[in-house]
Scaffold this motif. Structure first.
Motif, PDB file in Angstrom:
ATOM      1  N   ALA A  46       0.693  -1.264  -0.024  1.00  0.00           N
ATOM      2  CA  ALA A  46       0.117  -0.145  -0.039  1.00  0.00           C
ATOM      3  C   ALA A  46       0.944   1.263   0.013  1.00  0.00           C
ATOM      4  O   ALA A  46       0.622   2.201  -0.728  1.00  0.00           O
ATOM      5  N   ILE A  47       1.927   1.165   0.784  1.00  0.00           N
ATOM      6  CA  ILE A  47       2.719   2.365   0.848  1.00  0.00           C
ATOM      7  C   ILE A  47       3.558   2.616  -0.374  1.00  0.00           C
ATOM      8  O   ILE A  47       3.524   3.842  -1.027  1.00  0.00           O
ATOM      9  N   SER A  50       0.940   3.871  -3.054  1.00  0.00           N
ATOM     10  CA  SER A  50       0.822   5.492  -2.923  1.00  0.00           C
ATOM     11  C   SER A  50       2.001   6.455  -3.465  1.00  0.00           C
ATOM     12  O   SER A  50       1.748   7.375  -3.697  1.00  0.00           O
ATOM     13  N   TRP A  51       3.199   5.568  -3.416  1.00  0.00           N
ATOM     14  CA  TRP A  51       4.508   6.556  -3.739  1.00  0.00           C
ATOM     15  C   TRP A  51       4.481   6.142  -5.386  1.00  0.00           C
ATOM     16  O   TRP A  51       5.605   6.684  -6.059  1.00  0.00           O
ATOM     17  N   ASN A  52       3.633   5.563  -6.108  1.00  0.00           N
ATOM     18  CA  ASN A  52       3.657   5.285  -7.588  1.00  0.00           C
ATOM     19  C   ASN A  52       5.088   4.607  -7.906  1.00  0.00           C
ATOM     20  O   ASN A  52       5.648   4.815  -8.933  1.00  0.00           O
TER      21      ASN A  52
END
Length: 259
Positions: A46-47, A50-52
């Motif tokens: 997930a992290i 979110s950072w692409n």
């Protein structure tokens, strides 16, 4: 039961953990590792999303996370609990050194890394089962490499004998440098003291004098004159034990053996 010789040359019997209880503890730990791994993988994923981050970063993070769970979990937990993972606590087991003492991070991480061979390379745990069955102390590859043994922690252990120093030699013994006294020689001296009442006077004197010479040579000091070997050896071993107990105050109760 297996016989261990502690750092102060005390012989102690500990109950060895066998395959059934170790397997149950392993399955409980494995369940926790799977849950922890799933949580961490999804959290890291997930992290990164979110950072692409691209798929290569996500794949690398997943591999690192799984390796950390498989190796890091047992190493960290067993280090912090002195040899007891969650599964071992539930089953009353503990990992100890080959001399019966508590393990440190070096032992724990060696066992964890070796567990990749014991449990995961073949995917069945067959290596761990076979090596444990072939070992008198139930040791798998990780235990053999780390110098550890898994024992039952809840069993009442027998008291180990302590040598007693004659008061008139206590001051002499306190001044000795015992760092050069080998384990084998200390154990031989202890066995001599424990068997002293069963030896003939001639053998008692002959064997005792030889041990006194070897012990005093190892600690680089001349033997005190006018004292029988049982007094000198008793003083040396009692002082060695006193120093060991000061370094490790949490020891099992021990019964004295007169020197």
């Amino acid at each position: 039961m297996a016989l261990f010789t502690t750092g102060e040359a005390v012989a102690v019997e500990l109950p060895i953990a066998r395959i059934a209880t170790r397997a149950a503890a392993f399955l409980l730990d494995l369940t926790l590792q799977v849950v922890l791994g799933i949580v961490l993988v999804f959290g890291v994923e997930a992290i990164l999303v979110s950072w692409n981050a691209d798929s290569a970063w996500r794949d690398a993070a997943a591999v690192v996370t799984i390796a950390a769970v498989l190796v890091g979990y047992p190493a960290v937990v067993e280090t912090l609990t002195r040899g007891r993972s969650v599964g071992k606590i539930a089953l009353g087991l503990r990992v100890v050194r080959a001399d019966g003492g508590p393990i440190d991070f070096r032992h724990a991480v060696t066992r964890s890394l070796s567990g990749l061979v014991d449990f995961w390379i073949l995917g069945t745990g067959l290596v761990a089962v076979v090596t444990s069955m072939c070992s008198p102390q139930g040791r798998r590859i990780g235990d053999a490499l780390a110098g550890t043994v898994v024992v039952h922690d809840r069993s009442r252990l027998p008291w180990a004998p302590l040598a007693v120093s004659p008061p008139w030699l206590a001051g002499w013994a306190r001044q000795l440098d015992l760092s050069g006294l080998p384990e084998e020689l200390a154990l031989a001296a202890r066995n001599y003291l424990m068997r002293s009442r069963t030896l003939t006077p001639a053998i008692l004197d002959q064997l005792g004098r030889r041990l006194v010479i070897e012990v005093c040579t190892a600690v680089r000091t001349p033997p005190p004159n006018g004292y029988p070997p049982v007094h000198i050896l008793g003083a040396v071993l009692a002082e060695r034990q006193r120093r060991a107990l000061q370094r490790s105050p949490r020891q099992a109760p021990m019964r004295p053996v007169a020197a």
